[in-house]
Design a protein around this motif. Structure first.
Motif, PDB file in Angstrom:
ATOM      1  N   ARG A 166      17.517  -1.541 -11.122  1.00  0.00           N
ATOM      2  CA  ARG A 166      18.918  -2.977 -10.857  1.00  0.00           C
ATOM      3  C   ARG A 166      18.894  -3.907 -10.000  1.00  0.00           C
ATOM      4  O   ARG A 166      19.383  -5.062  -9.976  1.00  0.00           O
ATOM      5  N   PHE A 167      18.258  -3.465  -8.848  1.00  0.00           N
ATOM      6  CA  PHE A 167      18.335  -4.238  -7.675  1.00  0.00           C
ATOM      7  C   PHE A 167      18.087  -5.124  -7.847  1.00  0.00           C
ATOM      8  O   PHE A 167      18.682  -6.735  -7.133  1.00  0.00           O
ATOM      9  N   VAL A 168      17.101  -5.213  -8.376  1.00  0.00           N
ATOM     10  CA  VAL A 168      15.792  -6.714  -8.441  1.00  0.00           C
ATOM     11  C   VAL A 168      16.077  -7.613 -10.272  1.00  0.00           C
ATOM     12  O   VAL A 168      15.504  -8.904 -10.416  1.00  0.00           O
ATOM     13  N   LEU A 169      16.993  -7.382 -10.543  1.00  0.00           N
ATOM     14  CA  LEU A 169      17.709  -7.462 -12.113  1.00  0.00           C
ATOM     15  C   LEU A 169      19.332  -7.669 -12.040  1.00  0.00           C
ATOM     16  O   LEU A 169      19.737  -8.494 -12.789  1.00  0.00           O
ATOM     17  N   GLY A 170      19.656  -8.304 -11.096  1.00  0.00           N
ATOM     18  CA  GLY A 170      21.420  -8.957 -10.481  1.00  0.00           C
ATOM     19  C   GLY A 170      21.504  -9.957 -11.607  1.00  0.00           C
ATOM     20  O   GLY A 170      22.144  -9.611 -11.615  1.00  0.00           O
ATOM     21  N   HIS A 171      20.201 -10.443 -11.278  1.00  0.00           N
ATOM     22  CA  HIS A 171      20.971 -11.703 -12.170  1.00  0.00           C
ATOM     23  C   HIS A 171      21.170 -11.831 -13.801  1.00  0.00           C
ATOM     24  O   HIS A 171      21.828 -12.079 -14.700  1.00  0.00           O
ATOM     25  N   ARG A 176       4.107   3.714  -9.041  1.00  0.00           N
ATOM     26  CA  ARG A 176       4.486   2.825 -10.611  1.00  0.00           C
ATOM     27  C   ARG A 176       5.407   2.256 -10.692  1.00  0.00           C
ATOM     28  O   ARG A 176       6.003   1.531 -11.061  1.00  0.00           O
ATOM     29  N   LEU A 177       6.716   2.833  -9.832  1.00  0.00           N
ATOM     30  CA  LEU A 177       8.119   2.699  -9.654  1.00  0.00           C
ATOM     31  C   LEU A 177       7.791   1.258  -9.152  1.00  0.00           C
ATOM     32  O   LEU A 177       8.151  -0.052  -9.419  1.00  0.00           O
ATOM     33  N   ALA A 178       6.943   0.808  -7.789  1.00  0.00           N
ATOM     34  CA  ALA A 178       7.366  -0.272  -7.223  1.00  0.00           C
ATOM     35  C   ALA A 178       6.662  -1.022  -7.970  1.00  0.00           C
ATOM     36  O   ALA A 178       6.933  -2.102  -7.909  1.00  0.00           O
ATOM     37  N   ILE A 179       5.520  -0.962  -8.632  1.00  0.00           N
ATOM     38  CA  ILE A 179       4.796  -1.718  -9.698  1.00  0.00           C
ATOM     39  C   ILE A 179       5.815  -2.448 -10.927  1.00  0.00           C
ATOM     40  O   ILE A 179       5.904  -3.357 -11.172  1.00  0.00           O
ATOM     41  N   ALA A 180       6.558  -1.392 -11.171  1.00  0.00           N
ATOM     42  CA  ALA A 180       7.304  -1.710 -12.327  1.00  0.00           C
ATOM     43  C   ALA A 180       8.327  -2.365 -11.533  1.00  0.00           C
ATOM     44  O   ALA A 180       8.690  -3.225 -12.739  1.00  0.00           O
ATOM     45  N   ARG A 181       8.685  -2.049 -10.505  1.00  0.00           N
ATOM     46  CA  ARG A 181      10.001  -3.334  -9.869  1.00  0.00           C
ATOM     47  C   ARG A 181       9.253  -4.938  -9.436  1.00  0.00           C
ATOM     48  O   ARG A 181      10.001  -5.420 -10.346  1.00  0.00           O
ATOM     49  N   ALA A 182       8.327  -4.725  -9.348  1.00  0.00           N
ATOM     50  CA  ALA A 182       7.560  -5.854  -8.948  1.00  0.00           C
ATOM     51  C   ALA A 182       7.094  -6.708 -10.283  1.00  0.00           C
ATOM     52  O   ALA A 182       7.320  -8.097 -10.473  1.00  0.00           O
ATOM     53  N   GLN A 198       0.951  -0.979  -0.143  1.00  0.00           N
ATOM     54  CA  GLN A 198       0.073  -0.101   0.219  1.00  0.00           C
ATOM     55  C   GLN A 198       1.016   1.456   0.074  1.00  0.00           C
ATOM     56  O   GLN A 198       1.003   2.738  -0.781  1.00  0.00           O
ATOM     57  N   ARG A 199       1.660   1.604   1.038  1.00  0.00           N
ATOM     58  CA  ARG A 199       2.811   2.255   0.804  1.00  0.00           C
ATOM     59  C   ARG A 199       4.245   1.516   0.364  1.00  0.00           C
ATOM     60  O   ARG A 199       5.110   1.066   0.577  1.00  0.00           O
ATOM     61  N   PRO A 200       4.102   2.381  -1.138  1.00  0.00           N
ATOM     62  CA  PRO A 200       5.589   1.747  -2.016  1.00  0.00           C
ATOM     63  C   PRO A 200       7.382   1.904  -0.901  1.00  0.00           C
ATOM     64  O   PRO A 200       6.657   2.946  -0.573  1.00  0.00           O
ATOM     65  N   THR A 201       7.574   0.445  -0.950  1.00  0.00           N
ATOM     66  CA  THR A 201       8.321   0.215  -0.284  1.00  0.00           C
ATOM     67  C   THR A 201       9.585   0.569  -1.437  1.00  0.00           C
ATOM     68  O   THR A 201      10.065   0.016  -2.136  1.00  0.00           O
ATOM     69  N   LEU A 202       9.669   2.224  -1.565  1.00  0.00           N
ATOM     70  CA  LEU A 202      11.352   1.857  -1.935  1.00  0.00           C
ATOM     71  C   LEU A 202      12.562   2.321  -1.530  1.00  0.00           C
ATOM     72  O   LEU A 202      12.693   3.014  -1.130  1.00  0.00           O
ATOM     73  N   LEU A 203      13.950   1.805  -2.169  1.00  0.00           N
ATOM     74  CA  LEU A 203      14.813   1.954  -1.558  1.00  0.00           C
ATOM     75  C   LEU A 203      15.507   3.508  -1.816  1.00  0.00           C
ATOM     76  O   LEU A 203      15.087   4.141  -2.979  1.00  0.00           O
ATOM     77  N   ARG A 204      16.534   3.553  -0.956  1.00  0.00           N
ATOM     78  CA  ARG A 204      17.132   4.450  -0.998  1.00  0.00           C
ATOM     79  C   ARG A 204      18.263   5.157  -2.195  1.00  0.00           C
ATOM     80  O   ARG A 204      19.426   5.084  -1.507  1.00  0.00           O
ATOM     81  N   ARG A 205      17.596   5.075  -3.007  1.00  0.00           N
ATOM     82  CA  ARG A 205      18.296   4.726  -4.849  1.00  0.00           C
ATOM     83  C   ARG A 205      17.676   5.295  -5.564  1.00  0.00           C
ATOM     84  O   ARG A 205      16.725   5.925  -5.288  1.00  0.00           O
ATOM     85  N   SER A 206      17.952   5.903  -6.547  1.00  0.00           N
ATOM     86  CA  SER A 206      17.589   6.386  -7.686  1.00  0.00           C
ATOM     87  C   SER A 206      16.209   5.575  -8.579  1.00  0.00           C
ATOM     88  O   SER A 206      16.457   4.037  -7.728  1.00  0.00           O
ATOM     89  N   ALA A 207      15.615   5.515  -8.701  1.00  0.00           N
ATOM     90  CA  ALA A 207      15.014   4.931  -9.307  1.00  0.00           C
ATOM     91  C   ALA A 207      15.364   3.772 -10.207  1.00  0.00           C
ATOM     92  O   ALA A 207      15.102   3.286 -10.272  1.00  0.00           O
ATOM     93  N   GLU A 208      15.795   4.221 -11.368  1.00  0.00           N
ATOM     94  CA  GLU A 208      17.027   2.909 -12.239  1.00  0.00           C
ATOM     95  C   GLU A 208      17.587   1.790 -10.332  1.00  0.00           C
ATOM     96  O   GLU A 208      17.154   0.674 -11.571  1.00  0.00           O
ATOM     97  N   GLU A 209      18.131   2.631 -10.453  1.00  0.00           N
ATOM     98  CA  GLU A 209      18.883   1.455  -9.062  1.00  0.00           C
ATOM     99  C   GLU A 209      17.912   0.785  -8.306  1.00  0.00           C
ATOM    100  O   GLU A 209      18.439  -0.453  -8.397  1.00  0.00           O
ATOM    101  N   ASN A 210      16.126   0.856  -8.668  1.00  0.00           N
ATOM    102  CA  ASN A 210      15.807  -0.360  -7.653  1.00  0.00           C
ATOM    103  C   ASN A 210      15.056  -1.101  -8.047  1.00  0.00           C
ATOM    104  O   ASN A 210      14.941  -1.981  -7.948  1.00  0.00           O
TER     105      ASN A 210
END
Lengths: 280, 257, 235
Positions: free
Chosen positions: B111-116, B153-159, B97-109
């Protein structure tokens, strides 16, 4: 970015630790007392030794008691202190090889100009201490098992006074080095026993002045001992002995004699003729 | 490993599928209160399922139980016949409900889940995800400086980044204005169109009408009904749902016997 | 005794004159304390992060122990390190006593609990916020720890600077294990102790002022960092 942080950390760590591990010039560690260092004597003579031999002398200046304990643990190559009975005990226990007389200076009793115990100008240390005790005038003691402290306790014993009983009243045991004790004495207008060398070079005399001097009982003998290599394999016997030989030889003795502050000689070399000959 | 009970021995759509999701006797209680109470449910892998109900009904708890963020007190959850383990959860994603975003830039958020992924593939995927979420312009901005709608939207993109089989959304537009809500619903539709199962919790009737293929109505920790959306909005079977749709405020006291 | 004005003048002239002796002492101080803080960060940050993430029995006890060790008395640490590094001690064969390495070891021990405890506190809050996301993503403990350390980097630099402040200002440990040997292990604080014992209060105070200036610079750095962090919403 994170890789960069890692790189910087590794580089900094390497830089921080590198010189700690790199090969050093030959050096020895001398466990000595604050009086030799604070008076400036070592700063005067050690460069001469280094110039001649290339050996760096690293001095750990602590109280005689601690210096002897450190040496007994093997944390040094040479011991240069001033408490003959303790030094002889150290050798008897196998800590050191042989003790050589190096030099002496003398102790003086300093006190405030107001002189509450009326001891100024006296040449009798025991009598002066009796007067101080009788007047319950403040007395600042090292109280740190140093050579000076041991000498002070012997003087009180000779005067027949139990300072333990007066501790906290007029007898103040600072548990600190000579300089700190003199700072304390200057701060509270107390008498104190100090070696003359530290006294002359001491900068914060304030209201203090020499009250008692010249008593043969105030004689302060320094000795030098090589830490026993049979007990501690790492002791640098060759360099350590080289230092001792130099110190009790003609050059070292002359170096000690040449050290003056304000035209006053602070230490009086008195190595035995045997030592002088051996080194000479 | 739990064996599915006899009655669940359905024909599975494929050895690898997470569906059907079969929940039976699911309960979760905390300090003596039954917050989720004897829930049984079966979901297929195609529809957009909306879990609807008033605040405090246990919707979010139910979703967390299905995703494995909470351990049930009782009951079983089987995804395509498999118990909920790390491998199953790895194929799911959740938006809070409350977007949990890392303390990083949008793209780093992202990149965090695309490390592989290898670098070029990863950058391409980030570009694509940001474009779909209409976030291309703020690629390098600190994520937490974005507007509420952009953050969600960024949180959804990350998911979405890991191509999940299931996307859980917990009231994703609860505190957003209509325009932001619309943008988020468009994004959800696009993700669903790629074949991802949507399970969305909301108390917003309008959102439910717009998005739901089927509706699970929850009240007081229980499932009151589960119907295709068209049927549900036409005719609620339970009093609780009817009261909710009619906007009656005494829903908490409706007799559920 | 010199008045405070002349002490200040002496301090300034010492710094401005570029006195080689003084600068080598300051340099050694910085080298020892910075290296110690770096090592303490390498140990303390992951330790604090693990404690903020992991759930195990006795976690509270470990945290309490860390908090208690934040205020370890430097002399006690110095004495303990002396006993271990002494030629008669278990690690005596390495001959590290009376070297900068010994001082680095002592200060690392002194500062690690402080950094770990501060890291645990600030990362525990951060982890509270990230917990569900991390579990949803199925991160391993290592991934969680490294993500927390990275995202908490601004508050963690504050912890590191606090550690540096403690290290650079302590005298009790370095004077015992370093021996205050001129040109080898003499740092700012031990020089201050020595000059004070010589009654050379002006020089001691001048060095003290330099130490305070360093502390001010460090604090300014902390404030600047925090300001950046707030501006980027990274705090």
């Amino acid at each position: 970015m994170r890789k960069l942080v890692k790189l910087v950390a590794i580089a900094a760590l390497a830089a921080g630790l590198s010189t700690a591990a790199h090969a050093e010039d030959p050096f020895i560690i001398v466990q000595s007392t604050t009086s030799t260092q604070n008076s400036g004597l070592l700063d005067h003579i050690l460069p001469m030794f280094k110039k001649k031999t290339g050996i760096e002398v690293r001095v750990v200046a602590v109280g005689t008691g601690q210096a002897i304990k450190n040496a007994a643990n093997g944390d040094g190559d040479v011991l240069l202190v001033h408490a003959k009975p303790a030094e002889e005990k150290f050798i008897a226990e196998g800590g050191g090889v042989k003790r050589f007389d190096v030099m002496y200076n003398d102790f003086v009793i300093v006190g405030p100009k107001s002189d509450p115990a009326k001891v100024a100008g006296s040449k009798d240390a025991a009598a002066a201490l009796k007067k101080i005790a009788a007047a319950k005038a403040l007395f600042a003691s090292r109280g740190d098992d140093s050579g000076t402290h041991k000498a002070e306790l012997k003087l009180w014993k000779d005067a027949g006074i139990d300072v333990k009983a007066a501790s906290g009243e007029w007898y103040r045991s600072t548990g600190s080095g000579m300089g700190a004790t003199l700072n304390t004495a200057a701060g509270m207008g107390a008498y104190a026993l100090t070696d003359r060398a530290t006294w002359i070079s001491f900068q914060n005399k304030n209201d203090l002045q020499i009250a008692v001097e010249g008593d043969p009982m105030l004689f302060n003998q320094y000795g030098v001992i090589l830490v026993n290599p049979e007990k501690h394999k790492h002791v640098k016997v060759k360099e350590g002995q080289q230092f001792i030989d130099w110190l009790i030889g003609v050059e070292g003795q002359n170096a000690i004699r040449s050290y003056m502050i304000d035209g006053q000689q602070l230490f009086f070399p008195n190595a035995s003729a045997e030592g002088m000959k051996k080194a000479g | 490993m739990l064996k599915p009970p006899e009655e669940h021995a359905t024909v599975y759509s494929g050895g690898d599928s997470l569906f059907p999701l079969e929940v039976s006797g699911l309960a979760f209680s905390d300090r003596g209160r039954n917050l989720v109470d004897n829930v049984s449910l079966t979901l297929d892998g195609r529809s957009r399922t909306v879990i609807l109900g008033p605040n405090g009904a246990g919707k979010s708890l139910l979703m967390r139980l299905l995703h494995g963020l909470l351990q049930p007190t009782a009951g079983t959850i089987l995804w395509g016949g498999r118990p909920l383990d790390a491998a199953v959860r790895a194929r799911q994603a959740m938006v809070f409900q409350r977007p949990t975003l890392l303390r990083r830039s949008a793209e780093e958020n992202l990149r965090f889940v695309l490390g592989h992924l290898p670098r070029t593939a990863r950058d391409a995927r980030i570009t694509e995800l940001l474009a779909d979420a209409k976030l291309t312009d703020i690629r390098t901005m600190p994520a937490r400086l974005l507007s509420g709608g952009e953050q969600q939207r960024l949180a959804i993109a990350r998911a979405r980044a890991a191509d999940p089989d299931v996307l859980f959304l917990d009231e994703p537009s609860a505190s957003l204005d209509p325009a932001s809500t619309h943008a988020i619903e468009e994004l959800i539709r696009a993700i669903h169109a790629e074949g991802t199962k949507i399970i969305l919790v909301t108390h917003d009737l309008g959102q439910a009408r717009r998005l739901a293929d089927d509706v699970v109505f929850v009240s007081r920790g229980r499932i009151m009904e589960h119907q295709p959306a068209a049927d549900f909005f036409l005719n609620q079977r339970s009093d609780a749902a009817r009261a909710y749709i009619e906007g009656r405020l005494d829903i908490g006291t409706v007799d559920q016997s | 005794m010199s008045d405070s004005g002349s002490i200040l003048t002496l301090a300034l002239s010492l710094v401005l004159s570029g006195d080689a002796e003084l600068w080598s002492i300051i340099g050694l101080s910085l080298r020892v304390s910075l290296t110690a803080v770096l090592l303490a960060c390498l140990i303390g940050l992951p330790l604090g992060a693990v404690l903020s993430v992991a759930r195990f029995r006795g976690r509270g006890a470990v945290a309490a122990l860390l908090n208690a060790f934040m205020g370890l008395p430097p002399v006690v640490v110095g004495l303990a390190v002396y006993l271990v590094l002494s030629r008669s001690g278990p690690l005596g064969v390495f001959g590290l006593l009376y070297t900068p390495a010994a001082m680095i070891i002592a200060q690392t021990i002194l500062v690690t609990p402080l950094i770990a405890a501060l890291a645990r506190q600030s990362l525990a809050d951060l982890h509270g916020e990230y917990d569900e996301l991390f579990r949803s993503l199925g991160l391993s403990a290592t991934e969680k720890v490294s993500a927390l350390i990275w995202d908490g980097r601004y508050s963690l630099s504050t912890a590191a600077l606090a550690g540096f402040g403690r290290a650079i200002a302590e005298v009790g440990a370095v004077i015992i294990v370093g021996g205050n040997i001129e040109h080898v292990t003499r740092v700012m604080t031990t020089t201050i102790a020595l000059e004070t014992s010589k009654g050379n209060l002006a020089l001691a105070m001048a060095l003290g002022i330099i130490l305070i200036l360093l502390a001010l610079i460090v604090n300014a750095a902390v404030m600047a960092l925090n300001r950046t962090a707030r501006r980027l919403a990274y705090a």
